[in-house]
Each structure stands twice: as structure tokens, then as C-alpha cells.
Design an enzyme around this catalytic site. Structure first.
Site, PDB file in Angstrom:
ATOM      1  N   VAL A  15       5.224   0.029   9.666  1.00  0.00           N
ATOM      2  CA  VAL A  15       5.386   1.081   8.650  1.00  0.00           C
ATOM      3  C   VAL A  15       4.528   2.303   8.988  1.00  0.00           C
ATOM      4  O   VAL A  15       4.999   3.458   8.898  1.00  0.00           O
ATOM      5  CB  VAL A  15       5.036   0.529   7.241  1.00  0.00           C
ATOM      6  CG1 VAL A  15       5.337   1.587   6.187  1.00  0.00           C
ATOM      7  CG2 VAL A  15       5.817  -0.748   6.950  1.00  0.00           C
ATOM      8  N   LYS A 107       2.664  -4.805  -1.624  1.00  0.00           N
ATOM      9  CA  LYS A 107       3.024  -5.470  -2.888  1.00  0.00           C
ATOM     10  C   LYS A 107       2.069  -6.606  -3.229  1.00  0.00           C
ATOM     11  O   LYS A 107       1.802  -6.874  -4.402  1.00  0.00           O
ATOM     12  CB  LYS A 107       4.469  -5.994  -2.836  1.00  0.00           C
ATOM     13  CG  LYS A 107       4.793  -6.933  -1.684  1.00  0.00           C
ATOM     14  CD  LYS A 107       5.502  -6.205  -0.571  1.00  0.00           C
ATOM     15  CE  LYS A 107       5.705  -7.091   0.640  1.00  0.00           C
ATOM     16  NZ  LYS A 107       6.431  -6.425   1.712  1.00  0.00           N
ATOM     17  N   GLU A 131       6.160   3.204  -3.890  1.00  0.00           N
ATOM     18  CA  GLU A 131       7.626   3.067  -3.768  1.00  0.00           C
ATOM     19  C   GLU A 131       8.026   2.046  -2.708  1.00  0.00           C
ATOM     20  O   GLU A 131       8.957   1.258  -2.897  1.00  0.00           O
ATOM     21  CB  GLU A 131       8.244   4.434  -3.433  1.00  0.00           C
ATOM     22  CG  GLU A 131       9.759   4.446  -3.324  1.00  0.00           C
ATOM     23  CD  GLU A 131      10.435   4.170  -4.650  1.00  0.00           C
ATOM     24  OE1 GLU A 131      10.898   3.033  -4.831  1.00  0.00           O
ATOM     25  OE2 GLU A 131      10.503   5.074  -5.509  1.00  0.00           O
ATOM     26  N   VAL A 134       8.334  -2.179  -3.163  1.00  0.00           N
ATOM     27  CA  VAL A 134       9.415  -2.933  -3.801  1.00  0.00           C
ATOM     28  C   VAL A 134      10.751  -2.512  -3.193  1.00  0.00           C
ATOM     29  O   VAL A 134      11.158  -1.357  -3.316  1.00  0.00           O
ATOM     30  CB  VAL A 134       9.435  -2.686  -5.333  1.00  0.00           C
ATOM     31  CG1 VAL A 134      10.558  -3.484  -5.977  1.00  0.00           C
ATOM     32  CG2 VAL A 134       8.097  -3.046  -5.954  1.00  0.00           C
ATOM     33  N   GLY A 136      11.682  -1.966  -0.142  1.00  0.00           N
ATOM     34  CA  GLY A 136      11.620  -1.071   1.024  1.00  0.00           C
ATOM     35  C   GLY A 136      12.190   0.318   0.785  1.00  0.00           C
ATOM     36  O   GLY A 136      11.637   1.108   0.028  1.00  0.00           O
ATOM     37  N   ILE A 138      14.815   1.353  -0.792  1.00  0.00           N
ATOM     38  CA  ILE A 138      15.552   1.641  -2.037  1.00  0.00           C
ATOM     39  C   ILE A 138      14.618   2.354  -3.017  1.00  0.00           C
ATOM     40  O   ILE A 138      13.537   1.846  -3.313  1.00  0.00           O
ATOM     41  CB  ILE A 138      16.081   0.338  -2.688  1.00  0.00           C
ATOM     42  CG1 ILE A 138      17.018  -0.401  -1.727  1.00  0.00           C
ATOM     43  CG2 ILE A 138      16.792   0.647  -3.993  1.00  0.00           C
ATOM     44  CD1 ILE A 138      17.557  -1.720  -2.277  1.00  0.00           C
ATOM     45  N   ASP A 203       6.727 -13.362  -1.623  1.00  0.00           N
ATOM     46  CA  ASP A 203       6.871 -11.920  -1.390  1.00  0.00           C
ATOM     47  C   ASP A 203       7.811 -11.299  -2.435  1.00  0.00           C
ATOM     48  O   ASP A 203       7.491 -10.270  -3.045  1.00  0.00           O
ATOM     49  CB  ASP A 203       7.429 -11.706   0.039  1.00  0.00           C
ATOM     50  CG  ASP A 203       7.899 -10.296   0.288  1.00  0.00           C
ATOM     51  OD1 ASP A 203       7.044  -9.439   0.552  1.00  0.00           O
ATOM     52  OD2 ASP A 203       9.119 -10.047   0.205  1.00  0.00           O
ATOM     53  N   LYS A 207       7.149  -8.554  -5.711  1.00  0.00           N
ATOM     54  CA  LYS A 207       7.956  -7.356  -6.003  1.00  0.00           C
ATOM     55  C   LYS A 207       8.484  -7.411  -7.445  1.00  0.00           C
ATOM     56  O   LYS A 207       8.475  -6.406  -8.163  1.00  0.00           O
ATOM     57  CB  LYS A 207       9.112  -7.265  -5.012  1.00  0.00           C
ATOM     58  CG  LYS A 207       8.643  -7.033  -3.569  1.00  0.00           C
ATOM     59  CD  LYS A 207       9.771  -7.247  -2.578  1.00  0.00           C
ATOM     60  CE  LYS A 207       9.269  -7.109  -1.144  1.00  0.00           C
ATOM     61  NZ  LYS A 207      10.236  -7.545  -0.135  1.00  0.00           N
ATOM     62  N   GLY A 304      11.817  -2.684   7.367  1.00  0.00           N
ATOM     63  CA  GLY A 304      12.018  -2.011   8.650  1.00  0.00           C
ATOM     64  C   GLY A 304      11.290  -0.680   8.702  1.00  0.00           C
ATOM     65  O   GLY A 304      10.934  -0.103   7.667  1.00  0.00           O
TER      66      GLY A 304
HETATM   67  P1  NAP Z   1       2.067  -4.628  10.669  1.00  0.00           P
HETATM   68  O1  NAP Z   1       3.153  -4.170  11.555  1.00  0.00           O
HETATM   69  O2  NAP Z   1       1.536  -5.993  10.839  1.00  0.00           O
HETATM   70  O3  NAP Z   1       0.867  -3.569  10.819  1.00  0.00           O
HETATM   71  C1  NAP Z   1      -0.362  -3.758  10.204  1.00  0.00           C
HETATM   72  C2  NAP Z   1      -1.299  -2.688  10.723  1.00  0.00           C
HETATM   73  O4  NAP Z   1      -2.533  -2.805  10.039  1.00  0.00           O
HETATM   74  C3  NAP Z   1      -1.603  -2.809  12.225  1.00  0.00           C
HETATM   75  O5  NAP Z   1      -1.582  -1.546  12.817  1.00  0.00           O
HETATM   76  C4  NAP Z   1      -3.008  -3.386  12.268  1.00  0.00           C
HETATM   77  O6  NAP Z   1      -3.760  -2.964  13.384  1.00  0.00           O
HETATM   78  C5  NAP Z   1      -3.599  -2.804  10.995  1.00  0.00           C
HETATM   79  N1  NAP Z   1      -4.676  -3.615  10.473  1.00  0.00           N
HETATM   80  C6  NAP Z   1      -4.626  -4.892  10.051  1.00  0.00           C
HETATM   81  N2  NAP Z   1      -5.843  -5.300   9.651  1.00  0.00           N
HETATM   82  C7  NAP Z   1      -6.677  -4.252   9.840  1.00  0.00           C
HETATM   83  C8  NAP Z   1      -8.058  -4.067   9.644  1.00  0.00           C
HETATM   84  N3  NAP Z   1      -8.836  -5.030   9.188  1.00  0.00           N
HETATM   85  N4  NAP Z   1      -8.558  -2.865   9.957  1.00  0.00           N
HETATM   86  C9  NAP Z   1      -7.793  -1.873  10.427  1.00  0.00           C
HETATM   87  N5  NAP Z   1      -6.461  -2.006  10.642  1.00  0.00           N
HETATM   88  C10 NAP Z   1      -5.921  -3.186  10.350  1.00  0.00           C
HETATM   89  O7  NAP Z   1       2.472  -4.495   9.122  1.00  0.00           O
HETATM   90  P2  NAP Z   1       3.664  -3.649   8.520  1.00  0.00           P
HETATM   91  O8  NAP Z   1       4.927  -4.433   8.659  1.00  0.00           O
HETATM   92  O9  NAP Z   1       3.609  -2.259   9.017  1.00  0.00           O
HETATM   93  O10 NAP Z   1       3.302  -3.712   6.949  1.00  0.00           O
HETATM   94  C11 NAP Z   1       2.325  -2.890   6.391  1.00  0.00           C
HETATM   95  C12 NAP Z   1       2.393  -2.976   4.870  1.00  0.00           C
HETATM   96  O11 NAP Z   1       3.682  -2.577   4.439  1.00  0.00           O
HETATM   97  C13 NAP Z   1       2.206  -4.395   4.306  1.00  0.00           C
HETATM   98  O12 NAP Z   1       1.560  -4.329   3.069  1.00  0.00           O
HETATM   99  C14 NAP Z   1       3.638  -4.880   4.117  1.00  0.00           C
HETATM  100  O13 NAP Z   1       3.765  -5.892   3.125  1.00  0.00           O
HETATM  101  C15 NAP Z   1       4.282  -3.592   3.662  1.00  0.00           C
HETATM  102  N6  NAP Z   1       5.734  -3.551   3.861  1.00  0.00           N
HETATM  103  C16 NAP Z   1       6.244  -3.764   5.091  1.00  0.00           C
HETATM  104  C17 NAP Z   1       7.608  -3.676   5.281  1.00  0.00           C
HETATM  105  C18 NAP Z   1       8.220  -3.871   6.633  1.00  0.00           C
HETATM  106  O14 NAP Z   1       9.442  -3.774   6.754  1.00  0.00           O
HETATM  107  N7  NAP Z   1       7.444  -4.101   7.687  1.00  0.00           N
HETATM  108  C19 NAP Z   1       8.444  -3.409   4.189  1.00  0.00           C
HETATM  109  C20 NAP Z   1       7.871  -3.181   2.928  1.00  0.00           C
HETATM  110  C21 NAP Z   1       6.510  -3.258   2.773  1.00  0.00           C
HETATM  111  P3  NAP Z   1      -3.355  -3.319  14.891  1.00  0.00           P
HETATM  112  O15 NAP Z   1      -2.016  -2.653  15.132  1.00  0.00           O
HETATM  113  O16 NAP Z   1      -4.408  -2.723  15.745  1.00  0.00           O
HETATM  114  O17 NAP Z   1      -3.280  -4.797  14.967  1.00  0.00           O
HETATM  115  N1  HSE Z   2       9.368  -9.900   4.396  1.00  0.00           N
HETATM  116  C1  HSE Z   2       9.944  -8.865   3.600  1.00  0.00           C
HETATM  117  C2  HSE Z   2      11.460  -9.090   3.533  1.00  0.00           C
HETATM  118  C3  HSE Z   2       9.600  -7.517   4.193  1.00  0.00           C
HETATM  119  O1  HSE Z   2      11.993  -9.907   4.275  1.00  0.00           O
HETATM  120  O2  HSE Z   2      12.114  -8.468   2.712  1.00  0.00           O
HETATM  121  C4  HSE Z   2       9.783  -6.385   3.246  1.00  0.00           C
HETATM  122  O3  HSE Z   2       8.964  -6.472   2.129  1.00  0.00           O
END
Ligand code: NAP
Ligand code: HSE
Length: 428
Positions: A15, A107, A131, A134, A136, A138, A203, A207, A304
Site C-alpha cells: 500500500v 483495520k 477509508e 474497510v 480496500g 470501495i 480481518d 472491517k 491490492g
Molecule cells: P506490507 O506489504 O507487509 O508492508 C508493510 C510495510 O511496513 C513494509 O514496508 C515494512 O517494512 C513496514 N514495517 C513493518 N513493520 C515496521 C516497523 N516496525 N517499522 C517500520 N516499518 C515497518 O503491508 P501492506 O499490504 O502494504 O499493508 C499495510 C496496511 O494496509 C495494513 O494495515 C493492512 O492491513 C492494510 N491494508 C492492506 C491491503 C492490501 O491489499 N495489501 C488492503 C487494505 C488494507 P519493510 O518493507 O522494510 O519490511
Molecule cells: N486480506 C485482506 C483480504 C486484504 O483478503 O481482503 C485486504 O484487507
């Protein structure tokens, strides 16, 4: 010339990097729409040396998210690390103390600490926006807090975990067993690091708790969400549900009733022809019902890089424009503590069980249901398997509590060959 909005982004994963890309790619467009430029001043992640596909040379680097949150040269702390506690919570608290607005996609953190964080931010005149947390991409929080603000919301429901919907629809379309599709989802990178967050319904429960808070003006109550995952859904369940004109979805439903706030996240049968029944793959759908508007259906990508970053950007642009809404749509101190409804609204249930193939087995099960006050609508026995017979029962409307009373009784009959599965049939 107005001053730029200065961002500090903690988390440069899926993200975070998505946000960096949008800020760079659409800089001119964002400046026109927000009325000022948006700049990334500083960033933070665990590994400074990691190749991330974008140049971060113009941004200051912090190893510690709390230090980033406290920097005097940022206006908005963008928390994109994840985790309900630990660095995400510590840095968000530090940002609020340091007088920053906060945008997050987290979340888990808000489901557990949303009330305290919102009160702290609002007491200092700052905002927390979420936003992206919950469904993503939408725009459901905006729909609830702005577009539908004139409505009393009567029900919110939806499919809010793309991974579970991918698993269930793949089982349906390819006729594959749960275990095989689960491994496929793991290979494709769809599962969270802890897969029980997805398949255990947690998860999606986070939401739903956030949605319910905004919809009903109540404090976030994740503990009040009755959660059941999809781990016990078999290909047999998927096939039997299809035979009866249903699809199985991990469905979240929240409504305020005379019995209190009902929040459940569980696999349910929904009509195959309904918009929820037709939802395929990783797509999410949220259904909002209001006293004036009727029913609104929002459908789109729930996860995504692009979709989630798009939602984060909408919060950032609002802050840049000066739009300042309370975190949960009304001042956090005015949110009521909801009494959890101990009994959910009655519904028909699908019961799948495997019985010993011997005289009187079915009669014993029917007796247990009758004694629990559960009436049978339809019953079917499928092809025998050695000494057992798969049996499917659809009940008339009943409560989950009546069923929960009946289920232990099934075991006492001595005719069960495997634990039964009970799924609610939801009217949508
Ligand atoms: P991710 O790809 O695992 O990225 C997490 C990032 O946080 C990485 O860059 C990591 O650093 C950094 N990080 C973790 N612990 C840290 C710490 N202690 N100090 C500094 N940096 C730290 O996660 P993501 O998928 O982007 O998700 C991020 C947030 O968005 C989460 O809350 C997730 O629930 C939410 N979210 C994600 C999606 C999705 O589609 N991915 C959708 C909706 C909501 P490094 O890169 O150096 O390891
Ligand atoms: N693990 C979550 C999903 C990511 O599959 O919808 C987005 O919150």
C-alpha cells in the site's frame, strides 16, 4: 500560493509504495483537486536497503516510525505498516500527540483501539481517516459519513475479505477442495502472513466492527462480532448449496435491533442470483441500507496496491482540502456503547451432517431438532459412503441459539459420523 501538504509515510509495502506512485504520477492532478501540492517529505520502513521500484532519494528516511510521526516538517502521518499494536499504535499515538492528522489503512489497530485514538485526536482538533481499512478501494466510509449522512442506517452487510471470496468461488468454479484452493491462495500471495486472519473471519470482522460504528453511532465493538471462519466449508457444502440455488459467502451483517447491536461475520448461504451470490474472486461488495435511500450496493476491489492506495489518497486529498470529519462520523465522545444482541434475528439454516447408516438414525436427529424447537423444512439423504450417509436438512426460520442448543444433542444420539456444519441462509 497555498502551502503544500507534507506527508510522512510509515510502511513502504504494497500500500505504501502504491501511495508513493500515485503522489508522483498524478502530482499535477492532485494539486488541482486538492488546491495545493502534496509532497512526501519523509518515509520509514524496516529495511532501508530494500529495492522498492520507486526512487525515494528526495525523501528523508527514518528507521523509527515514532520518530517519523514526531517530525516537525510533516502535517500528516500516513500509517501503512499494519498490526493492531506495536509500532503502528505507538507511532499513531505519537503523531496525535505531536499534532498531526493521521491516515491509516489499518483495520486491526482501529478495531481494537479506534475509540481511544479517535478521542485523543479529536481532543486536539486532529483527524484520523481510514477509508482504505474497510473494503480496500470501495469508497464505503465516504458513502456512510457523507453521502448517506442524512439517513438512519438500518443494516450494513457485505463480503469484505477478498481472499475468502476467492477461495469460495474457486472451489465452486473448479470443483476443488478447500485445502487445495487454500494452498493455491498461499502460492498466489493472497493470504495474510497469519492466514487465520483471513480464513478465520477476523480481518473481515475488524472491517465489520468499523462499519457498524459509523453506521449506528456506536463505539467500535470488535469483541461484539460473532465470528466464524470458512475453514470447515467443504466442496460438498458448495455443491449442495448450489443444488438448492445458493452460493456460500463469508458474509458480514450488522444491524441495530431492539435486542441490541447484532454483528456477525460467518459463512452464509445467499441466493445464487443475488448481487452477493454473483460476486466472484477477490472482489468485495458492501450493501448499505438507509431509511430514506433504501438499498445501496457498492462493488469493487477490496485489496491490492492500486485500489488500496486510491482509498488512502482520497483521505489525504480531503485533509489537503480542509475537510475535517470526526473519525467515526460523529464526535467520538458522543458514540454510544452498544449492548451486543445475544440472540440474532431468526433465519432458515442449512445443516450438513454425516450419519451412521442404521435404522432410526435420521429419526433421532429429527427428535433432537424438535426438542430444541427447530422445525425441518426440507431434508435430503445423498449417496451412501460405506457405512455412513450424508444428510442435508434445511430448517424453517430459527435462531442460532436454538441450533447451538440442538447441536450437542446430535452428538448424544450416537449416530453422527462427523461433526455437523450449520450455515445461516441470509435474505439479501
Ligand atoms: P506490507 O506489504 O507487509 O508492508 C508493510 C510495510 O511496513 C513494509 O514496508 C515494512 O517494512 C513496514 N514495517 C513493518 N513493520 C515496521 C516497523 N516496525 N517499522 C517500520 N516499518 C515497518 O503491508 P501492506 O499490504 O502494504 O499493508 C499495510 C496496511 O494496509 C495494513 O494495515 C493492512 O492491513 C492494510 N491494508 C492492506 C491491503 C492490501 O491489499 N495489501 C488492503 C487494505 C488494507 P519493510 O518493507 O522494510 O519490511
Ligand atoms: N486480506 C485482506 C483480504 C486484504 O483478503 O481482503 C485486504 O484487507
Amino acid at each position: 500560493m497555498t502551502t503544500p501538504l507534507r506527508l510522512g509515510i510509515a510502511g513502504l509495502g504494497t500500500v505504501g509504495i502504491g501511495v508513493v506512485k500515485i503522489v508522483r504520477r498524478n502530482a499535477a492532478l492532485l494539486a488541482l483537486r486538492a488546491g495545493r501540492t502534496i509532497e512526501i517529505v519523509a518515509v520509514c520502513a524496516r529495511d532501508k536497503g530494500k529495492e522498492r521500484g520507486v526512487s525515494l532519494a528526495s525523501c528523508a528516511w527514518e528507521d523509527d516510525p515514532v520518530a517519523l510521526a514526531r517530525r516537525s516538517d510533516i502535517d500528516v502521518f500516513v500509517e501503512l505498516m499494519g498490526g493492531s499494536d506495536g509500532p503502528a499504535k505507538a507511532a499513531t499515538e505519537a503523531a496525535i500527540e505531536a499534532g498531526k492528522d493521521v491516515v491509516t489503512a489499518n483495520k486491526a489497530m482501529l478495531a481494537h483501539h479506534g475509540q481511544a485514538l479517535a478521542e485523543a485526536a479529536e481532543a486536539r482538533g486532529h483527524v484520523i481517516r481510514f477509508e482504505a481499512a474497510v473494503a480496500g478501494g470501495i469508497p464505503v466510509m465516504k458513502a456512510l459519513t457523507e453521502s448517506l449522512a442524512g439517513n438512519e442506517i438500518t443494516r450494513v452487510m457485505g463480503v469484505m475479505n477478498g481472499t475468502c471470496n476467492y477461495i469460495l468461488t474457486r472451489m465452486q468454479n473448479a470443483g476443488l477442495p478447500y485445502e487445495e484452493v487454500f494452498e493455491e491462495a498461499r502460492r498466489l500471495g493472497y493470504l495474510e502472513a497469519d492466514p487465520t486472519l483471513d480464513v478465520g473471519g477476523i480481518d473481515a470482522g475488524h472491517k465489520l466492527a468499523l462499519l457498524a460504528s459509523v453506521a449506528f453511532g456506536t463505539r467500535v465493538s470488535f469483541d461484539g462480532v460473532r465470528i466464524e471462519g470458512i475453514e470447515r466449508i467443504t466442496i460438498e457444502d458448495i455443491r449442495r448449496a448450489a443444488d438448492m440455488g445458493f452460493r456460500i459467502k463469508l458474509l458480514g451483517v450488522a444491524r441495530m435491533t431492539a435486542r441490541g447491536l447484532e454483528q456477525r461475520m460467518s459463512p452464509c448461504l445467499v441466493p445464487a442470483s443475488s448481487p452477493l451470490g454473483q460476486l466472484e474472486g477477490g472482489t468485495n461488495m458492501v450493501v448499505l441500507e438507509g431509511d430514506s435511500v433504501g438499498q445501496i450496493v457498492l462493488r469493487g476491489p477490496g485489496a491490492g496496491e492500486g485500489p488500496t492506495a486510491s482509498a488512502v489518497m482520497s483521505d489525504i486529498i480531503d485533509i489537503a482540502r480542509g475537510t475535517r470529519l470526526p473519525t467515526f462520523g460523529q464526535p467520538a465522545t458522543t458514540l454510544k456503547t452498544a449492548r451486543p444482541a445475544r440472540v440474532s434475528a431468526p433465519a432458515p439454516y442449512y445443516l450438513r451432517m454425516k450419519l451412521q447408516d442404521k435404522p432410526g438414525a435420521l429419526a433421532r436427529i429429527a427428535t433432537v431438532l424438535g426438542e430444541a424447537g427447530v422445525s425441518i423444512d426440507r431434508m435430503r439423504q445423498y449417496g451412501h459412503e460405506d457405512t455412513t450417509a450424508p444428510v442435508l436438512i434445511v430448517t424453517h426460520k430459527t435462531t442460532r441459539d436454538a441450533l447451538d442448543k440442538a447441536l450437542p444433542g446430535f452428538s448424544r444420539t450416537g449416530v453422527l459420523a462427523a461433526p455437523p456444519v450449520a450455515l445461516r441462509i441470509e435474505t439479501v
